[in-house]
Enzyme design. Structure first.
Site, PDB file in Angstrom:
ATOM      1  N   SER A  17     -19.409  -6.888  34.780  1.00 37.01           N
ATOM      2  CA  SER A  17     -18.305  -7.831  34.958  1.00 37.01           C
ATOM      3  C   SER A  17     -18.749  -9.292  34.890  1.00 37.01           C
ATOM      4  O   SER A  17     -19.760  -9.678  35.497  1.00 37.01           O
ATOM      5  CB  SER A  17     -17.615  -7.579  36.302  1.00 37.01           C
ATOM      6  N   THR A  65     -10.141  -3.990  38.958  1.00 33.78           N
ATOM      7  CA  THR A  65     -10.210  -3.521  37.582  1.00 33.78           C
ATOM      8  C   THR A  65     -10.234  -1.991  37.579  1.00 33.78           C
ATOM      9  O   THR A  65     -10.043  -1.349  38.605  1.00 33.78           O
ATOM     10  CB  THR A  65     -11.427  -4.144  36.859  1.00 33.78           C
ATOM     11  N   LYS A  69      -6.540   0.097  39.503  1.00 32.27           N
ATOM     12  CA  LYS A  69      -5.299  -0.682  39.442  1.00 32.27           C
ATOM     13  C   LYS A  69      -4.087   0.077  39.959  1.00 32.27           C
ATOM     14  O   LYS A  69      -3.201  -0.514  40.589  1.00 32.27           O
ATOM     15  CB  LYS A  69      -5.057  -1.173  38.012  1.00 32.27           C
ATOM     16  N   GLY A 134      -2.695   4.507  27.533  1.00 28.62           N
ATOM     17  CA  GLY A 134      -1.491   4.513  28.356  1.00 28.62           C
ATOM     18  C   GLY A 134      -1.749   4.321  29.831  1.00 28.62           C
ATOM     19  O   GLY A 134      -0.945   4.750  30.663  1.00 28.62           O
TER      20      GLY A 134
END
Length: 302
Positions: A17, A65, A69, A134
């Site tokens: 990150s 993240t 989520k 998705g």
């Protein structure tokens, strides 16, 4: 401010990150007594981590993240309208009252991050768009495309049954969206004005090879939200065929700017980050080696 407040980005894996570099650069500029680090947390450990945040009482916020989520939605005290609609939280704002109780509010800045990254790349209103994947970021992509008044949105997924929730969000957003299987995706990608890949790193490598084999020359823009490793195989394939590529780091930058504004206000610094947004963007760009933004970015959507 008598003691340093804590913040972090949560996810798994999280070692790659760049959020700590982004946030710490902004807080140094603003003179905010904030620390910010990366914490590796799996879904099973999220509740315990938030319990720790509540107990310690010196946190200002968390970035969230993958794969957390959706889990975070059920663990905060309150949701913003956009987080509730999307069922996805990428930002948790922590405030503590005089009695020492910590209140956690879930929000979602991914939508603004995607919108601003695409606008910076020159994407106009009413595009025909595709989303790859998705999951939690895909619903943010849906909302961003609604903001851009997309005329048609195709969500390509590996398992349409598992992505049924994505269609529910699309309906709530009144998005002109439909699900299609990944089979044959490569044949269609070049026809879209915008393609947003929300797939994890390397998950689109096979699709990239298939796309190259089609020989298509896309006229549209690809935003690949995965930024490590970069360039991704899909980004390389798209660019080699003449298409425009937006790196995932651009989305990270713009959603991070929105988080900094929320965290600064919650942490007692008022609107300082909003008032100096152009300078905040510049130092965050410098921190991760991204070219400085254009002046119009000071008025970006938020």
């Amino acid at each position: 401010m008598t003691s340093q407040r804590q913040g972090a980005v949560l996810g798994h894996p999280i070692g790659h990150s760049k959020s700590p570099a982004l946030h710490n650069a902004a807080y140094q500029l603003l003179g905010a007594d904030f620390s910010y680090r990366a914490i590796d947390v799996e879904e099973s450990g999220m509740a315990d981590l938030l319990a720790q945040v509540r107990a310690e009482g010196n946190w200002y916020g968390l970035s969230v993240t993958m794969p957390l989520k959706n889990v975070a939605v059920e663990l905060v005290d309150e949701l913003s309208d956009v987080a509730r609609t999307l069922g996805a939280v990428n930002t948790i704002i922590a405030t503590t009252d005089d009695a020492g109780a910590t209140f956690l509010r879930g929000d979602n800045t991914d939508v603004a991050g995607i919108v601003n990254a695409l606008r910076h790349a020159g994407v106009g209103e009413r595009p025909r768009a595709a989303i790859l994947g998705g999951g939690g970021t895909a619903v943010s992509a849906l909302a961003a495309l609604v903001d851009l008044e997309a005329t048609d949105i195709v969500v390509f997924v590996r398992n349409p049954v598992k992505a049924a929730g994505t269609l529910e969000v699309a309906a709530a957003l009144a998005a002109p969206a439909r699900l299609e299987s990944f089979a044959g995706t490569a044949q269609d990608l070049g026809d879209f004005d915008v393609v947003i890949s929300t797939l994890p790193p390397r998950a689109a490598d096979g699709l990239a090879a298939e796309f190259l084999a089609t020989g298509d020359s896309p006229a549209g823009v690809l935003l690949d939200v995965a930024y490590d490793p970069w360039p991704s195989a899909l980004a390389q394939a798209w660019e080699s065929r003449g298409g425009t590529v937006v790196a995932g780091i651009e989305m990270l930058l713009y959603q991070g700017v929105e988080q900094v504004k929320l965290f600064a206000e919650a942490g007692g610094y008022g609107t300082i980050a909003t008032d100096t947004q152009g300078d905040v963007i510049n130092v965050m760009c410098d921190a991760i080696g991204v070219h400085r933004r254009n002046p119009h970015d000071e008025n970006m959507a938020g």
